[in-house]
Motif scaffolding. Sequence first.
Motif, PDB file in Angstrom:
ATOM      1  N   UNK A 115       0.720  -1.046  -0.181  1.00 12.08           N
ATOM      2  CA  UNK A 115       0.136   0.011  -0.093  1.00 12.08           C
ATOM      3  C   UNK A 115       0.698   1.373  -0.010  1.00 12.08           C
ATOM      4  N   UNK A 116       1.952   1.267   0.615  1.00 13.24           N
ATOM      5  CA  UNK A 116       2.679   2.285   0.764  1.00 13.24           C
ATOM      6  C   UNK A 116       3.354   2.778  -0.870  1.00 13.24           C
ATOM      7  N   UNK A 117       3.402   1.741  -1.509  1.00 14.35           N
ATOM      8  CA  UNK A 117       4.026   1.994  -3.053  1.00 14.35           C
ATOM      9  C   UNK A 117       2.922   2.323  -4.060  1.00 14.35           C
ATOM     10  N   UNK A 118       1.673   2.441  -3.557  1.00 19.26           N
ATOM     11  CA  UNK A 118       0.656   2.732  -4.376  1.00 19.26           C
ATOM     12  C   UNK A 118       0.803   4.106  -5.478  1.00 19.26           C
ATOM     13  N   UNK A 119       1.335   4.835  -4.602  1.00 15.14           N
ATOM     14  CA  UNK A 119       1.629   6.112  -5.343  1.00 15.14           C
ATOM     15  C   UNK A 119       2.451   5.858  -6.653  1.00 15.14           C
ATOM     16  N   UNK A 120       3.562   5.014  -6.871  1.00 13.28           N
ATOM     17  CA  UNK A 120       3.938   4.845  -7.817  1.00 13.28           C
ATOM     18  C   UNK A 120       3.146   4.426  -9.103  1.00 13.28           C
ATOM     19  N   UNK A 156       0.316 -13.998   7.144  1.00 15.50           N
ATOM     20  CA  UNK A 156       1.379 -13.289   6.864  1.00 15.50           C
ATOM     21  C   UNK A 156       1.423 -11.939   5.920  1.00 15.50           C
ATOM     22  N   UNK A 157       0.456 -11.805   5.188  1.00 14.67           N
ATOM     23  CA  UNK A 157       0.308 -10.783   4.498  1.00 14.67           C
ATOM     24  C   UNK A 157      -0.409  -9.526   5.240  1.00 14.67           C
ATOM     25  N   UNK A 158      -1.137  -9.936   6.224  1.00 18.67           N
ATOM     26  CA  UNK A 158      -1.519  -9.042   7.336  1.00 18.67           C
ATOM     27  C   UNK A 158      -3.160  -9.302   7.626  1.00 18.67           C
ATOM     28  N   UNK A 159      -3.667 -10.330   7.090  1.00 19.83           N
ATOM     29  CA  UNK A 159      -5.029 -10.628   7.319  1.00 19.83           C
ATOM     30  C   UNK A 159      -6.053  -9.879   6.695  1.00 19.83           C
ATOM     31  N   UNK A 166      -5.253  -1.858   2.353  1.00 14.94           N
ATOM     32  CA  UNK A 166      -4.932  -1.698   1.277  1.00 14.94           C
ATOM     33  C   UNK A 166      -5.647  -0.999   0.091  1.00 14.94           C
ATOM     34  N   UNK A 167      -6.883  -1.651  -0.017  1.00 19.27           N
ATOM     35  CA  UNK A 167      -8.185  -1.423  -0.917  1.00 19.27           C
ATOM     36  C   UNK A 167      -8.494   0.029  -0.626  1.00 19.27           C
ATOM     37  N   UNK A 168      -8.515   0.391   0.488  1.00 21.07           N
ATOM     38  CA  UNK A 168      -8.997   1.907   1.040  1.00 21.07           C
ATOM     39  C   UNK A 168      -7.734   3.035   0.265  1.00 21.07           C
ATOM     40  N   UNK A 169      -6.465   2.540   0.520  1.00 28.26           N
ATOM     41  CA  UNK A 169      -5.523   3.252   0.163  1.00 28.26           C
ATOM     42  C   UNK A 169      -5.595   3.548  -1.349  1.00 28.26           C
TER      43      UNK A 169
END
Length: 587
Positions: A115-120, A156-159, A166-169
Motif C-alpha cells: 500500500x505504501x507503494x501505490x503512489x508509484x 502473513x500478508x496482514x490478514x 490496502x483497498x482503501x489506500x
Amino acid sequence: MLFEVWAPRARERVTLWLAGERRATERDEDRPGWWCAEADADDGTRYGFALDDGPVLPDPRSRRQPDGPEGPSAVVLPDAYDWRHDWPGRGLRGAVLYELHIGTYTVEGTLDAAADRLGELAELGVSHVELLPLCPFPGVHGWGYDGVLPWAVHEPYGGPAALKRFVDAAHGHGIGVVLDVVHNHFGPSGNRLPAFGPYLTEAHRTPWGPAVNLDGPGSDEVRAYLLGSALRWLREFRLDGLRLDAVHALVDDRARTFLEELSTAVDRLADELRRPLFLIAESDRNDPRTTAARDAGGLGLHAQWNDDFHHGLHTALTGESQGYYADFAAHPEGGAAGALAKSLTRVWFHDGTYSAFRGRTHGRPVDLTRAPAHRFVGFAQSHDQIGNRAAGDRLSASLEPGLSACAAALVLTGPFTPMLFMGEEWGARTPWQYFTDHTDPEVARAAQEGRRQEFAAHGWGAGDVPDPQDPATRRRSCLDRAERTRPPHDRLLAWYRELIALRRAQPDLTDPDLATVRAAHDGSGRFVVRRGDLRIVYNLGTEPVRVQVGAGARVLASWDPPDAAGAPDASGGLRLGPHTCAVVLVP
C-alpha cells in the motif's frame, strides 16, 4: 453470535470448540446438513468444529486463520472500519491492469508495505491493481494458488484488516482493486473441507486431482460456498472485480453452470451497490461464449484473458518456437508476425484452426461486431508466462530495451484491455520464479521433484531449475526498486508512462470496435497497426526501415531518441531505426 457449519458427513454430532471450551451444536431442521450454536465471543477468539468427536478443524467459512490454514479459526466481528474514501468504482472499458503479487512486490511481502507503494502506480497511470490470490496457504511465502479456506486472507500478508487498508489506500489514489480467486481446486496441504462434506468429486478429474463438486450430489451447497466467498470480496472489502483462475477446469455438467450463476449474482450486486463490478476469466478454450451475454447463450463474464495474443507477441519478439509457441512461429503467412497480426485483428490465433501442439483443431471465431475489445485482456507478460519458465526469466532478460519498448506499445496501444506484470514497466531484471513454503515434508518433496521432472522433459538440467522450497528462490523474485532510476530502466519507465497517458488522451486507442483494427507486416521487420486515425509503426528488425504513414502525419510518441526520431518526410515516409516504434497521428 451464531456459529454454523455445513457438515453433512457428521453422523451423530458436531461440537463447537470455542476458546478452549466445547459446546454442543444442533441440527438446523430447515437446512439439511447444517449445524448451529449460539455463543458469545470477542473479536479474535479462536474456535473450530469437531465432527463426531474427531479433531478440531477450522471453520470452512473462516474469515481469519491467525495460525495458518490448519490452525483454529478466529472470530471476526463486523467491524467499524472507517472507510476514508467514497469509491464510485471503475469499470473495465479504458482500464489498464497491473498484476501484483503481495509477497514479492516488496521485500517485506505484506499488504501494508505494498500500500505504501501505490503512489508509484498512480504516477504510472494504471487504473486497477490485480492481486494474485490471498487465501491462506501453508507457510509464509508462495504464489497463492495452493490456497485453502477461500473466505480468509493469508495472515502473513496482514490478514483481513490489512486488505481493507490496502483497498482503501488504492481507492484514495484512484486505483481499483481486482483479486485473483481460485475456484477450480484447493491446495494439497491444509484442506479439511472433505471431512465436512462433498466439496470434491471423483466423477471428474483435473490436473490437481478430484474436481470441485459443482454438479454432483451436495453441489448446491458447494456452489453457494464459492458464491458467498466471491460476493464477500466485492461487498465487504469493496473490491472492483475478480479474476477467475482457469475456468476451463471448472467441470460442470449442470444446465445452468456455476459461472452463469456467479455472473448473475455479481451483476445483481453491482446494481445493489450502484458501482461497476466485473469478472475476468482465465480460459484456454478460445471460446467467445465465455463473455457473451447470458440471454445470448453465453456465460455472461465480463472479460477473458487472451493467451493467443501473448503467444504471438512473445514469438515475434524472441523467436522462440518450442512448446505452444511452435504453432505461432509456423503461421503460413509471415510466421510469428502473421500470427500476431491475426490475434490483433481477430482476437484468437486459434479460432477453429488446427493446433499441432494440441494435435487437434482449437477455438472458435469471435464475432467482431458483437464482442467489444475491452472484453479481452492482452499482455506481454504475466505471472504464469514468466513463473512457469524454468528460470522464471522475464522478457527483459533476453530483449534489449528497444524490443521491450515495442512490446509495451503493442500492449498499451492495442485493442484489448492491457495488463502489465509488476516490474515490467521498468524492465525489471529480477526473475519471478516458482516458490513454495510447504510445511508438510511429503508435499514439499513432491513440489521439488515435480518441478525438476517437468523441466527435465524439456531438456533442462536439475541445476537449472530453482528449488521452490529454498527461501532464496523467493528472495530472488522480489522486485529491486533501485533499478527504476538507473539506465536503461528509467527510460523504459518513462515510455510506459507516456503510452498510458496517450491511451487515455486518444479515444481511438480505447475504441471497442474490433472490426476497425488493421495490422500489416512484411519480411523486413515492419509492422503497422491502424487504430482509427492513429498508426502505430514498428521495426522489429535489425536494420533501419522506412514506413509509409501519409503526408502531414504527426509523430505523437517515439522510442527513437530525439535526434533520430524525425517527422515524416514530404511523401509521408517515416524512418525507423532498428528495434523501435512510434505512434503517429494521420490527418
